[in-house]
Motif scaffolding. Structure first.
Motif, PDB file in Angstrom:
ATOM      1  N   CYS A   8      22.365   2.519 -65.846  1.00  0.00           N
ATOM      2  CA  CYS A   8      21.203   1.712 -65.501  1.00  0.00           C
ATOM      3  C   CYS A   8      21.267   0.341 -66.145  1.00  0.00           C
ATOM      4  O   CYS A   8      20.523  -0.569 -65.777  1.00  0.00           O
ATOM      5  N   ASP A  11      24.622  -3.405 -63.508  1.00  0.00           N
ATOM      6  CA  ASP A  11      24.317  -3.594 -62.093  1.00  0.00           C
ATOM      7  C   ASP A  11      25.572  -3.680 -61.232  1.00  0.00           C
ATOM      8  O   ASP A  11      25.475  -3.812 -60.015  1.00  0.00           O
ATOM      9  N   ASN A  86      10.281  -0.591 -59.315  1.00  0.00           N
ATOM     10  CA  ASN A  86      10.408   0.574 -60.191  1.00  0.00           C
ATOM     11  C   ASN A  86      10.708   1.843 -59.390  1.00  0.00           C
ATOM     12  O   ASN A  86      11.567   2.650 -59.780  1.00  0.00           O
ATOM     13  N   GLY A  89      14.271   2.228 -58.108  1.00  0.00           N
ATOM     14  CA  GLY A  89      15.225   2.699 -59.101  1.00  0.00           C
ATOM     15  C   GLY A  89      15.257   4.209 -59.238  1.00  0.00           C
ATOM     16  O   GLY A  89      16.183   4.750 -59.860  1.00  0.00           O
ATOM     17  N   PHE A  95      20.631   1.131 -58.287  1.00  0.00           N
ATOM     18  CA  PHE A  95      20.415   0.472 -59.567  1.00  0.00           C
ATOM     19  C   PHE A  95      18.948   0.084 -59.707  1.00  0.00           C
ATOM     20  O   PHE A  95      18.379  -0.572 -58.833  1.00  0.00           O
ATOM     21  N   GLY A  96      18.314   0.476 -60.821  1.00  0.00           N
ATOM     22  CA  GLY A  96      16.940   0.107 -61.087  1.00  0.00           C
ATOM     23  C   GLY A  96      16.864  -1.318 -61.606  1.00  0.00           C
ATOM     24  O   GLY A  96      17.173  -1.583 -62.768  1.00  0.00           O
ATOM     25  N   SER A  99      15.077  -2.351 -64.851  1.00  0.00           N
ATOM     26  CA  SER A  99      15.660  -1.971 -66.133  1.00  0.00           C
ATOM     27  C   SER A  99      16.621  -3.037 -66.647  1.00  0.00           C
ATOM     28  O   SER A  99      17.150  -2.906 -67.754  1.00  0.00           O
ATOM     29  N   SER A 168      14.490   1.853 -68.510  1.00  0.00           N
ATOM     30  CA  SER A 168      15.838   2.316 -68.872  1.00  0.00           C
ATOM     31  C   SER A 168      15.789   3.669 -69.573  1.00  0.00           C
ATOM     32  O   SER A 168      16.613   4.549 -69.301  1.00  0.00           O
ATOM     33  N   HIS A 171      15.316   6.475 -67.054  1.00  0.00           N
ATOM     34  CA  HIS A 171      16.520   6.779 -66.292  1.00  0.00           C
ATOM     35  C   HIS A 171      17.540   7.534 -67.147  1.00  0.00           C
ATOM     36  O   HIS A 171      18.233   8.433 -66.649  1.00  0.00           O
TER      37      HIS A 171
END
Length: 229
Positions: A8, A11, A86, A89, A95-96, A99, A168, A171
């Motif tokens: 996370c 990217d 949000n 993610g 990919f969030g 984060s 983060s 995740h």
């Protein structure tokens, strides 16, 4: 939420089933939904969007930010956008973006800076006077001014770090539980417990996505209370 527990933060981490196109398709989908009232009578999404707007309007209405032109609309758009980012993610292999510290900083810093610059233009003496609390001892005045200045300058940093760190951490925990659950499917009798933990924590993380968006915008609203009129 990618398969690696620390992915996370990266990217550029691509896997076989990467859905990076979702990051680009989401803004387009939001735009299509927002303008759907032109060809759909009473769309159902208006109820959800109206509830989000009302939540922000009620908060801004109790602050001095209500007197700033366009501030309530800006915060409402930020609130909706952060929640959508949000939630995106939470999709596997996506990919969030919230984060990422750079993105969260780019969301909070411009709004904070615009409030500071606007307050200085409207009444700079009031902004400077706010750096020294009323009734402070003269001997402590330089120290208090320094503390208040540092506190003012670190606001966008703490605002962005709070959002990025919370997303983060969620995740990473989901990744850890998912790894243990995948291993338990073949070699452990606690698979049911881990499955329940995974399900309930996923539901909890969905709630965190909305709460973090609300806290982010609420802090911006609180910062607007110090704006001079």
């Amino acid at each position: 939420m990618l398969v690696d527990i620390f992915s996370c933060f990266d990217d550029k981490n691509e896997v076989f089933m990467s859905l990076y196109l979702l990051m680009w398709a989401l803004p387009l989908a939001v735009l299509v939904v927002f303008i759907s009232n032109y060809w759909v009578s009473n769309p159902g999404w208006m109820l959800l969007l109206g509830g989000l707007k009302q939540t922000i309007f009620s908060q801004v209405g109790r602050s001095l930010g209500m007197g700033l032109d366009g501030f309530v609309s800006l915060v409402a758009v930020l609130f909706t956008g952060i929640i959508l980012m949000n939630l995106s993610g939470m999709v596997p292999y996506v990919f969030g973006v919230t984060s990422h510290l750079l993105l969260s900083f780019s969301l909070g810093f411009p709004v904070w800076l615009s409030l500071i610059l606007s307050a200085l233009v409207v009444n700079w003496s009031s902004v400077v006077a706010a750096l020294l609390p009323a009734g402070a001892p003269p001997a402590l005045s330089p120290f208090l001014v320094l503390v208040e200045t540092v506190s003012l300058l670190v606001r966008p940093i703490t605002l962005s770090v709070r959002l990025a760190a919370n997303m983060s951490a969620g995740h990473i925990v989901l990744g850890l539980v998912g790894n243990y659950f995948a291993g338990a499917c073949f070699s452990s009798s606690s698979v049911l417990i881990l499955a329940l933990v995974q399900v309930f924590y996923s539901i909890f993380e969905f709630a965190i996505c909305a709460v973090q968006g609300y806290i982010f915008c609420l802090l911006l609203v609180l910062y607007s209370d110090e704006h001079s009129r």
